[in-house]
Design a protein around this motif. Structure first.
Motif, PDB file in Angstrom:
ATOM      1  N   PRO A  95       7.764  43.660  47.713  1.00 48.06           N
ATOM      2  CA  PRO A  95       8.653  44.435  46.862  1.00 48.06           C
ATOM      3  C   PRO A  95      10.097  44.384  47.336  1.00 48.06           C
ATOM      4  N   VAL A  96      11.017  44.468  46.370  1.00 51.32           N
ATOM      5  CA  VAL A  96      12.440  44.530  46.667  1.00 51.32           C
ATOM      6  C   VAL A  96      12.910  45.931  46.336  1.00 51.32           C
ATOM      7  N   PRO A  97      13.485  46.684  47.275  1.00 52.68           N
ATOM      8  CA  PRO A  97      13.884  48.068  47.003  1.00 52.68           C
ATOM      9  C   PRO A  97      14.904  48.143  45.884  1.00 52.68           C
ATOM     10  N   ALA A  98      14.830  49.235  45.110  1.00 55.21           N
ATOM     11  CA  ALA A  98      15.819  49.462  44.068  1.00 55.21           C
ATOM     12  C   ALA A  98      17.177  49.678  44.716  1.00 55.21           C
ATOM     13  N   GLN A  99      18.236  49.179  44.093  1.00 56.17           N
ATOM     14  CA  GLN A  99      19.563  49.240  44.680  1.00 56.17           C
ATOM     15  C   GLN A  99      20.554  49.796  43.673  1.00 56.17           C
ATOM     16  N   VAL A 100      21.614  50.331  44.191  1.00 51.79           N
ATOM     17  CA  VAL A 100      22.687  50.839  43.341  1.00 51.79           C
ATOM     18  C   VAL A 100      23.590  49.677  42.957  1.00 51.79           C
ATOM     19  N   TYR A 104       7.466  52.132  35.584  1.00 52.76           N
ATOM     20  CA  TYR A 104       7.742  52.163  37.018  1.00 52.76           C
ATOM     21  C   TYR A 104       8.717  53.289  37.305  1.00 52.76           C
ATOM     22  N   ASP A 105       8.288  54.248  38.147  1.00 56.10           N
ATOM     23  CA  ASP A 105       9.109  55.389  38.546  1.00 56.10           C
ATOM     24  C   ASP A 105       9.757  55.048  39.883  1.00 56.10           C
ATOM     25  N   VAL A 106      11.076  54.850  39.882  1.00 57.11           N
ATOM     26  CA  VAL A 106      11.768  54.441  41.098  1.00 57.11           C
ATOM     27  C   VAL A 106      11.776  55.555  42.135  1.00 57.11           C
ATOM     28  N   ASP A 107      11.908  56.817  41.706  1.00 57.38           N
ATOM     29  CA  ASP A 107      11.953  57.934  42.647  1.00 57.38           C
ATOM     30  C   ASP A 107      10.625  58.084  43.401  1.00 57.38           C
ATOM     31  N   LYS A 108       9.532  57.979  42.676  1.00 56.82           N
ATOM     32  CA  LYS A 108       8.213  58.139  43.293  1.00 56.82           C
ATOM     33  C   LYS A 108       7.659  56.823  43.837  1.00 56.82           C
ATOM     34  N   LEU A 109       8.301  55.715  43.467  1.00 66.21           N
ATOM     35  CA  LEU A 109       7.821  54.389  43.865  1.00 66.21           C
ATOM     36  C   LEU A 109       6.378  54.181  43.405  1.00 66.21           C
ATOM     37  N   VAL A 110       6.146  54.512  42.129  1.00 64.07           N
ATOM     38  CA  VAL A 110       4.818  54.395  41.543  1.00 64.07           C
ATOM     39  C   VAL A 110       4.911  53.600  40.247  1.00 64.07           C
ATOM     40  N   ALA A 111       4.043  52.601  40.108  1.00 64.37           N
ATOM     41  CA  ALA A 111       3.941  51.826  38.876  1.00 64.37           C
ATOM     42  C   ALA A 111       2.604  52.124  38.222  1.00 64.37           C
ATOM     43  N   VAL A 112       2.602  52.363  36.906  1.00 66.04           N
ATOM     44  CA  VAL A 112       1.389  52.714  36.170  1.00 66.04           C
ATOM     45  C   VAL A 112       1.305  51.876  34.904  1.00 66.04           C
TER      46      VAL A 112
END
Length: 299
Positions: free
Chosen positions: A26-31, A118-126
């Motif tokens: 995974p690649v972290p979400a970035q600003v 994909y919820d970036v805050d929770k780092l959960v994909a459903v």
């Protein structure tokens, strides 16, 4: 006509979603503007339109929308990326959603569903829908309720009549939880599957049932616990713990090793052949050896 644009702000989010679902790094979400240029850009195609909704703070791609980053692609009838303002200035993506005929794929894996979030805050994909499926070169995983990935815990979860199939072996349960670890090449690989609720393991010769189960993907040995029942044809064994070797086809029922009443019990039906079949000739002489338990263990 297809519209195409590149937006580096969306790239990390798509990378995270697809990486989680497809077992890659995974690649972290970035600003945006804060190092996002280090990641590959995302290319988006859509048959109808690509829109920027400023009031809703969302990017929307409509009509057979396809987003591609590297060798990973997500497609759906509609793709939506939601963003928000941040105190330091600028914006950040906090949610990505795909709706309608969702397909997430790489050269080695495919995920199918009706909706992916994909919820970036929770780092959960459903991923949810009526025909949920994960397909790899060796395995097929299906579920009725959802396919999920929890990045922080490194867990993949299949909920609702979940099933994992590899060759002629099958694991069914109410919930299947896959545990990941870092592979030798730096990618994520699944090392274990925990099965919870109404667990059934089926091999070409045996059926094993229990309340819980653990399947070690490296040793290919599944361990069942809780009201375990091993069945081969009309022969069956009952106990509290069992081991099923998916590689060798040998199943063993184990005692608890104490005096709590955890003895191994079996019922053997005369005339049953290994694998549950009947003798080809009913007039054949009966066997003189001891009865054979599932997997070849003798009584």
């Amino acid at each position: 006509m297809k519209t195409r644009f590149r937006n580096k702000a969306l790239a990390p989010v798509l990378a995270a979603l697809t990486a989680l679902l497809l077992q890659t790094v995974p690649v972290p979400a970035q600003v945006p503007g804060a190092g996002s240029s280090q990641g590959l850009p995302i290319a988006v195609d859509a048959d109808q339109a690509i829109e920027w909704h400023q009031e809703q703070k969302a990017y929307v791609a409509r009509g057979n929308a396809v987003a591609k980053r590297g060798d990973v692609t997500i497609s759906g009838d509609t793709l939506v990326a939601y963003y928000r303002d941040i105190p330091a200035g600028g914006t950040e993506i906090f949610r990505l959603a795909a709706d309608g005929k969702v397909h997430i794929f790489s050269p080695t894996q495919n995920v199918y569903g009706d909706r992916a979030v994909y919820d970036v805050d929770k780092l959960v994909a459903v991923v949810t829908g009526s025909d949920l499926k994960l397909v790899t070169p060796t395995d097929v995983v299906t579920a009725k309720d959802s396919l999920e990935y929890w990045e922080t815990q490194k867990l993949a979860v299949a909920r609702g009549d979940a099933m994992a199939v590899r060759e002629q072996n099958r694991v069914n349960a109410d919930v299947l939880v896959g545990l990941f670890a870092d592979g030798a090449d730096g990618s994520m690989e699944m090392t274990r599957i925990d099965a919870q609720g109404n667990v059934v393991i089926t091999t070409p010769t045996d059926v094993a049932r229990g309340r819980q189960g653990v399947y070690n993907l490296k040793t290919e040995i599944a361990t069942l616990t809780g009201d375990v029942r091993l069945t081969r044809g009309e022969n069956h064994l009952n106990g509290q713990t069992a081991e099923v070797n998916m590689k060798t086809g040998i199943s063993r029922l184990l005692s608890t090793g104490d005096r709590s009443g955890g003895r191994v019990k079996g019922l053997f039906i005369p005339g049953q052949q290994p694998g549950g079949g009947q003798p080809s000739d009913p007039r054949a002489a009966p066997q003189t050896t001891s009865p054979t338990a599932p997997g070849g263990a003798t009584n």
